[in-house]
Design a protein around this motif. Structure first.
Motif, PDB file in Angstrom:
ATOM      1  N   GLN A   1       0.817  -1.210   0.000  1.00  0.00           N
ATOM      2  CA  GLN A   1       0.000   0.000   0.000  1.00  0.00           C
ATOM      3  C   GLN A   1       0.856   1.267   0.000  1.00  0.00           C
ATOM      4  OE1 GLN A   1      -2.580   0.082   3.394  1.00  0.00           O
ATOM      5  NE2 GLN A   1      -3.424   2.103   2.950  1.00  0.00           N
ATOM      6  N   LEU A   2       1.984   1.214   0.717  1.00  0.00           N
ATOM      7  CA  LEU A   2       2.771   2.432   0.942  1.00  0.00           C
ATOM      8  C   LEU A   2       4.010   2.541   0.079  1.00  0.00           C
ATOM      9  CD1 LEU A   2       2.664   2.344   4.862  1.00  0.00           C
ATOM     10  CD2 LEU A   2       1.166   3.652   3.344  1.00  0.00           C
ATOM     11  N   GLY A   3       4.310   1.498  -0.699  1.00  0.00           N
ATOM     12  CA  GLY A   3       5.583   1.440  -1.405  1.00  0.00           C
ATOM     13  C   GLY A   3       5.799   2.494  -2.469  1.00  0.00           C
ATOM     14  N   GLU A   4       4.750   3.245  -2.844  1.00  0.00           N
ATOM     15  CA  GLU A   4       4.933   4.294  -3.845  1.00  0.00           C
ATOM     16  C   GLU A   4       5.717   5.474  -3.285  1.00  0.00           C
ATOM     17  OE1 GLU A   4       1.083   7.065  -3.911  1.00  0.00           O
ATOM     18  OE2 GLU A   4       0.573   4.961  -4.123  1.00  0.00           O
ATOM     19  N   ASN A   5       5.868   5.541  -1.953  1.00  0.00           N
ATOM     20  CA  ASN A   5       6.645   6.614  -1.342  1.00  0.00           C
ATOM     21  C   ASN A   5       8.109   6.222  -1.362  1.00  0.00           C
ATOM     22  OD1 ASN A   5       7.987   8.177   0.923  1.00  0.00           O
ATOM     23  ND2 ASN A   5       5.944   9.074   1.002  1.00  0.00           N
ATOM     24  N   ALA A   6       8.963   7.124  -1.857  1.00  0.00           N
ATOM     25  CA  ALA A   6      10.383   6.813  -2.020  1.00  0.00           C
ATOM     26  C   ALA A   6      11.113   6.632  -0.696  1.00  0.00           C
ATOM     27  CB  ALA A   6      11.060   7.920  -2.823  1.00  0.00           C
ATOM     28  N   GLN A   7      10.482   7.006   0.426  1.00  0.00           N
ATOM     29  CA  GLN A   7      11.127   6.866   1.735  1.00  0.00           C
ATOM     30  C   GLN A   7      10.535   5.721   2.554  1.00  0.00           C
ATOM     31  OE1 GLN A   7      10.976  11.474   2.005  1.00  0.00           O
ATOM     32  NE2 GLN A   7      12.343  10.865   3.666  1.00  0.00           N
ATOM     33  N   ILE A   8       9.907   4.790   1.841  1.00  0.00           N
ATOM     34  CA  ILE A   8       9.393   3.557   2.435  1.00  0.00           C
ATOM     35  C   ILE A   8       9.823   2.413   1.524  1.00  0.00           C
ATOM     36  CG2 ILE A   8       7.317   2.243   3.048  1.00  0.00           C
ATOM     37  CD1 ILE A   8       5.943   4.946   3.575  1.00  0.00           C
ATOM     38  N   PRO A   9      10.396   1.336   2.070  1.00  0.00           N
ATOM     39  CA  PRO A   9      10.852   0.238   1.205  1.00  0.00           C
ATOM     40  C   PRO A   9       9.709  -0.342   0.380  1.00  0.00           C
ATOM     41  CG  PRO A   9      11.675  -0.032   3.448  1.00  0.00           C
ATOM     42  CD  PRO A   9      10.670   1.073   3.493  1.00  0.00           C
ATOM     43  N   GLN A  10      10.017  -0.688  -0.864  1.00  0.00           N
ATOM     44  CA  GLN A  10       9.021  -1.306  -1.732  1.00  0.00           C
ATOM     45  C   GLN A  10       8.889  -2.797  -1.422  1.00  0.00           C
ATOM     46  OE1 GLN A  10       9.093  -0.381  -6.003  1.00  0.00           O
ATOM     47  NE2 GLN A  10      10.721   1.092  -5.579  1.00  0.00           N
ATOM     48  N   LEU A  11       7.677  -3.307  -1.568  1.00  0.00           N
ATOM     49  CA  LEU A  11       7.443  -4.747  -1.477  1.00  0.00           C
ATOM     50  C   LEU A  11       7.658  -5.357  -2.852  1.00  0.00           C
ATOM     51  CD1 LEU A  11       6.318  -7.239   0.139  1.00  0.00           C
ATOM     52  CD2 LEU A  11       4.092  -6.655  -0.858  1.00  0.00           C
ATOM     53  N   PHE A  12       8.493  -6.405  -2.917  1.00  0.00           N
ATOM     54  CA  PHE A  12       8.738  -7.091  -4.181  1.00  0.00           C
ATOM     55  C   PHE A  12       7.939  -8.398  -4.294  1.00  0.00           C
ATOM     56  CE2 PHE A  12      13.213  -5.059  -4.147  1.00  0.00           C
ATOM     57  CZ  PHE A  12      12.706  -3.900  -4.726  1.00  0.00           C
ATOM     58  N   ALA A  13       7.784  -9.109  -3.191  1.00  0.00           N
ATOM     59  CA  ALA A  13       7.094 -10.402  -3.262  1.00  0.00           C
ATOM     60  C   ALA A  13       6.632 -10.827  -1.876  1.00  0.00           C
ATOM     61  CB  ALA A  13       8.018 -11.465  -3.846  1.00  0.00           C
ATOM     62  N   TYR A  14       5.595 -11.667  -1.849  1.00  0.00           N
ATOM     63  CA  TYR A  14       5.074 -12.263  -0.619  1.00  0.00           C
ATOM     64  C   TYR A  14       4.598 -13.656  -1.001  1.00  0.00           C
ATOM     65  CZ  TYR A  14       2.000 -13.039   3.421  1.00  0.00           C
ATOM     66  OH  TYR A  14       1.391 -13.556   4.542  1.00  0.00           O
ATOM     67  N   PHE A  15       5.174 -14.700  -0.383  1.00  0.00           N
ATOM     68  CA  PHE A  15       4.857 -16.056  -0.830  1.00  0.00           C
ATOM     69  C   PHE A  15       5.149 -17.062   0.278  1.00  0.00           C
ATOM     70  CE2 PHE A  15       9.184 -14.979  -1.998  1.00  0.00           C
ATOM     71  CZ  PHE A  15       9.932 -16.073  -1.578  1.00  0.00           C
ATOM     72  N   GLU A  16       4.678 -18.291   0.053  1.00  0.00           N
ATOM     73  CA  GLU A  16       4.944 -19.395   0.970  1.00  0.00           C
ATOM     74  C   GLU A  16       5.833 -20.411   0.276  1.00  0.00           C
ATOM     75  OE1 GLU A  16       2.590 -22.836   3.591  1.00  0.00           O
ATOM     76  OE2 GLU A  16       1.466 -21.341   2.435  1.00  0.00           O
ATOM     77  N   GLN A  17       6.818 -20.923   0.973  1.00  0.00           N
ATOM     78  CA  GLN A  17       7.691 -21.960   0.428  1.00  0.00           C
ATOM     79  C   GLN A  17       8.213 -22.815   1.580  1.00  0.00           C
ATOM     80  OE1 GLN A  17      10.392 -20.737  -2.688  1.00  0.00           O
ATOM     81  NE2 GLN A  17      11.906 -22.282  -2.125  1.00  0.00           N
ATOM     82  N   ASP A  18       8.146 -24.121   1.415  1.00  0.00           N
ATOM     83  CA  ASP A  18       8.641 -25.065   2.425  1.00  0.00           C
ATOM     84  C   ASP A  18       8.028 -24.797   3.806  1.00  0.00           C
ATOM     85  OD1 ASP A  18      10.270 -26.207   0.458  1.00  0.00           O
ATOM     86  OD2 ASP A  18      11.894 -24.801   0.876  1.00  0.00           O
ATOM     87  N   ASN A  19       6.730 -24.489   3.807  1.00  0.00           N
ATOM     88  CA  ASN A  19       5.962 -24.288   5.047  1.00  0.00           C
ATOM     89  C   ASN A  19       6.358 -23.031   5.825  1.00  0.00           C
ATOM     90  OD1 ASN A  19       4.442 -26.727   4.736  1.00  0.00           O
ATOM     91  ND2 ASN A  19       6.240 -27.872   5.456  1.00  0.00           N
ATOM     92  N   ASN A  20       7.077 -22.148   5.202  1.00  0.00           N
ATOM     93  CA  ASN A  20       7.394 -20.854   5.807  1.00  0.00           C
ATOM     94  C   ASN A  20       6.856 -19.739   4.923  1.00  0.00           C
ATOM     95  OD1 ASN A  20       8.851 -21.888   8.036  1.00  0.00           O
ATOM     96  ND2 ASN A  20      10.689 -22.107   6.780  1.00  0.00           N
ATOM     97  N   LEU A  21       6.528 -18.598   5.526  1.00  0.00           N
ATOM     98  CA  LEU A  21       6.117 -17.423   4.759  1.00  0.00           C
ATOM     99  C   LEU A  21       7.329 -16.521   4.547  1.00  0.00           C
ATOM    100  CD1 LEU A  21       2.710 -16.454   6.419  1.00  0.00           C
ATOM    101  CD2 LEU A  21       3.048 -17.322   4.099  1.00  0.00           C
ATOM    102  N   TYR A  22       7.386 -15.898   3.364  1.00  0.00           N
ATOM    103  CA  TYR A  22       8.498 -15.007   3.043  1.00  0.00           C
ATOM    104  C   TYR A  22       7.968 -13.692   2.486  1.00  0.00           C
ATOM    105  CZ  TYR A  22      11.621 -18.996   3.596  1.00  0.00           C
ATOM    106  OH  TYR A  22      12.319 -20.059   4.101  1.00  0.00           O
TER     107      TYR A  22
END
Length: 679
Positions: free
Chosen positions: A95-116
């Protein structure tokens, strides 16, 4: 190095090529989601997972941060809460990543029973690390901090988000531009009148957390302002609010002056007093209220010349600058300024003293006032990877990580069509010479052809086994060339059939360009070489070497005499196309250079870099003429308008910029960044 992803591993670092972790025996994951190579451990989240440094192999090994949720907690409620907060962080970053002073989100996923969660890596130190090196800050530095951070808080509060954990550790000073970046939105919650938290789940840090948040889980925009005030006190005094809170509870806020080493002005003390009010009703209620008390009144018209960089100004330049300044909040009205122009100001020419504009992000820090950002096009929802402009300069195509292509009408600067069909990142687009067909290449391993007028797909070329990294169409409209892996495929654009495959590179072909006479193809590769191909014989005529890292972009001058190449080694190399001899090396960028284009008149070469800048090189004087920078995000693609009077740039912040370009005269020299001539 490669990092073990077992959250309990005592020593996760392993040598590249190791199959099983030497410390715990866990099988190592070479690439998360077939894309992210985890190379180091940044922090352990104490029973909830870890945070790692990683490399994005799809973006030239660009660094990123991988957060892992692997909760080792007892009880269904605790596990559910951990997952909820982790997902919430991803939503907030999206939601906030369009602001240059907030880190952008690149990905959100599940792998090997962990969330990343994968987000932008901010290269720099947090303010806690800074404080350890210097002990305390001065009042003017704290004021600069507030002026930099308050607009960020205003932005997140307008989006309905409260950070809830502002402290020195969660504020990073970005190395490349000195701007402050707010991190760690794992504690964020949707803004509401009252956010009730279950007992024992209060979010925040002792000493920085206001009483309403600590006691009842309530959080308001003013709660973040209290935490910001506590942060300012910590930096100003060197005393941790956490320690003072343990000793005195909230009593420390009434005696904060006793702990600072250097006296502060009465006005600033009043601002800090109000930020630190225990009763949230008595505090500043918004970031704007704080800014109003910190910001001086607008300057009178007589000081306007100090806003203009050192140069001789034409009447048109003065007009442009006056109008742009007049549009800014708090400045004198545009009407007054334009009346002043009518009274004769525009007829004056100033020789002004040098003024540093770099601290004001709304003013272009260009070497000439004639170069300016005219328009920003916004419609993509992910990074813009590639752009192309039709030969008649009426249409622009942009390909994005949102898997779409936008066709823009350049007369209206509006999207005419959104082309959907690719199932993964669009990495390359190219117009046919007549502007009727657009070709697109994607990480989904397909090449698609589109009818421009109708905005519909008309063909998919062949079956590809590798992602399509680059495309080029010959000026005679007969050949489409595509880079796929370490090979180049040639297609007959009329029959849509494959002609042949060019082999010679040993790594990914990331750039293809065809000469204006349709006789020569130039390719740049991750194998650090540039190859020149004869399209009649389909053979390599020259291999150019000299780059020390991956070649990302190549370009051929309009007269067909020169090749420009660039890439990860941050240099631009100029070559004689006929002889293959090196002409010069251009240096000045501080990040990987990912795009090049010659002005159609052949006088200027433009380069776009991950350092956030576009540089215009004067090919007559062998000097840097201009640096364009309006936004700190990475420049991902650049293209000149066929008329040479404007330049289009794509950025990682999802935007496309349109720059108006001034061409220097024969006698004009730029800012003095010389070329290093090769032997």
């Amino acid at each position: 190095m490669i990092c073990c992803l077992n959250p309990d591993c005592p020593s996760p670092l392993n040598v590249e090529g190791t199959k099983y972790c030497l410390a715990c025996g866990t099988e190592l994951t070479s690439l998360l989601r077939n894309r992210y190579r985890v190379v180091n451990l940044l922090s352990d989240e104490g029973g909830f997972g870890r945070t790692y440094l990683a490399e994005d192999v799809d973006k030239l090994n660009d660094q990123c941060v991988v957060k892992q949720l692997a909760p080792r907690v007892q009880g269904t409620w605790a596990l559910k809460k951990a997952v909820e907060l982790f997902k919430e962080e991803a939503i907030r970053l999206q939601q906030l990543g369009e602001n240059a002073q907030i880190p952008q989100l690149f990905a959100y996923f599940e792998q090997d029973n962990n969330l990343y969660l994968v987000q932008e890596f901010i290269d720099g130190q947090n303010l806690s690390q800074e404080l350890n090196q210097r002990l305390t800050y001065q009042e003017h530095e704290i004021q600069e901090l507030l002026l930099d951070l308050l607009p960020v808080l205003k932005f997140i509060h307008q989006q309905g988000v409260i950070h809830r954990d502002i402290k020195p550790q969660n504020i990073i000073r970005r190395k490349k531009d000195g701007r402050l970046v707010l991190i760690d939105f794992g504690a964020s919650k949707q803004l509401s009148v009252t956010v009730q938290a279950q007992k024992g789940t209060t979010i925040g840090s002792q000493g920085y957390t206001p009483i309403e948040q600590l006691q009842g889980g309530e959080a308001y925009p003013t709660s973040d302002l209290y935490s910001l005030g506590a942060t300012c006190f910590h930096l100003l005094s060197g005393f941790s609010p956490s320690q003072l809170w343990i000793q005195n509870g909230y009593g420390w806020v009434a005696s904060w002056r006793e702990h600072i080493k250097h006296p502060v002005s009465k006005k600033f003390a009043q601002v800090l007093d109000r930020l630190l009010k225990i009763d949230f009703h008595e505090r500043y209620q918004s970031a704007d209220e704080v800014l109003a008390d910190l910001t001086p009144q607008p300057p009178p018209l007589s000081v306007f010349p100090t806003l203009i960089s050192q140069t001789h100004l034409t009447q048109s330049s003065i007009l442009k600058l006056l109008v742009r300044q007049a549009q800014k909040p708090g400045f004198v009205s545009a009407l007054v300024l334009l009346l002043a122009i009518g009274a004769g100001i525009a007829s004056l020419q100033f020789r002004l003293g040098k003024t540093d504009l770099s601290a004001n992000p709304t003013i272009n820090t260009n070497s000439r006032a004639d170069n300016y950002l005219a328009k920003t096009l916004k419609d993509h929802t992910e990074e813009v990877n590639t752009i192309a402009i039709s030969a008649d300069a009426t249409k622009l195509a942009s390909g994005s990580s949102d898997n779409t292509i936008k066709l823009w009408n350049l007369d209206t600067n509006e999207v005419k069509h959104t082309l959907k069909g690719h199932s993964d990142f669009v990495w390359s687009v190219a117009f046919s010479p007549d502007g009727k067909i657009l070709a697109s290449g994607s990480r989904d391993k397909t090449i698609r052809l589109w009818n421009i007028q109708q905005g519909k797909q008309i063909a998919t070329l062949g079956e590809a086994s590798l992602p399509v990294t680059s495309l080029a169409i010959s000026n005679d409209g007969k050949i489409l060339a595509s880079g796929q892996g370490n090979r180049i495929k040639l297609w007959n654009l009329q029959t849509k059939k494959a002609i042949t495959t060019l082999e010679g590179h040993t790594n990914i072909v990331n750039s293809i360009v065809i000469s204006a006479d349709s006789k020569t193809l130039v390719s740049g590769s991750w194998d650090k070489t540039i190859k020149v191909w004869n399209l009649s014989t389909r053979k390599v005529s020259k291999t150019l070497t000299g780059h020390t890292k991956e070649v990302v972009s190549t370009a051929i001058s309009p007269n067909g005499e020169m090749i420009a190449s660039t890439g990860v080694d941050k240099t631009i190399r100029l070559w004689n196309l006929e002889t293959g001899k090196a002409i010069a090396i251009l240096e000045g960028h501080t990040g990987a250079i990912v795009s090049l284009d010659f002005n159609p008149n052949g006088k200027t070469l433009a380069s776009g870099s991950y350092d956030g800048t576009i540089k215009l090189w004067n090919l007559r004087t062998n000097q840097l003429n201009t640096t364009l920078k309006q936004d700190p995000s990475k420049v991902t693609a650049i293209r000149f308008n066929p008329n040479g009077k404007s330049l289009f740039s794509g950025r990682a912040n999802y935007d496309i910029e349109i720059w108006r370009i001034f061409e220097p005269s024969q006698n004009e020299i730029g800012q003095g960044v010389k070329l290093n001539l090769s032997n």
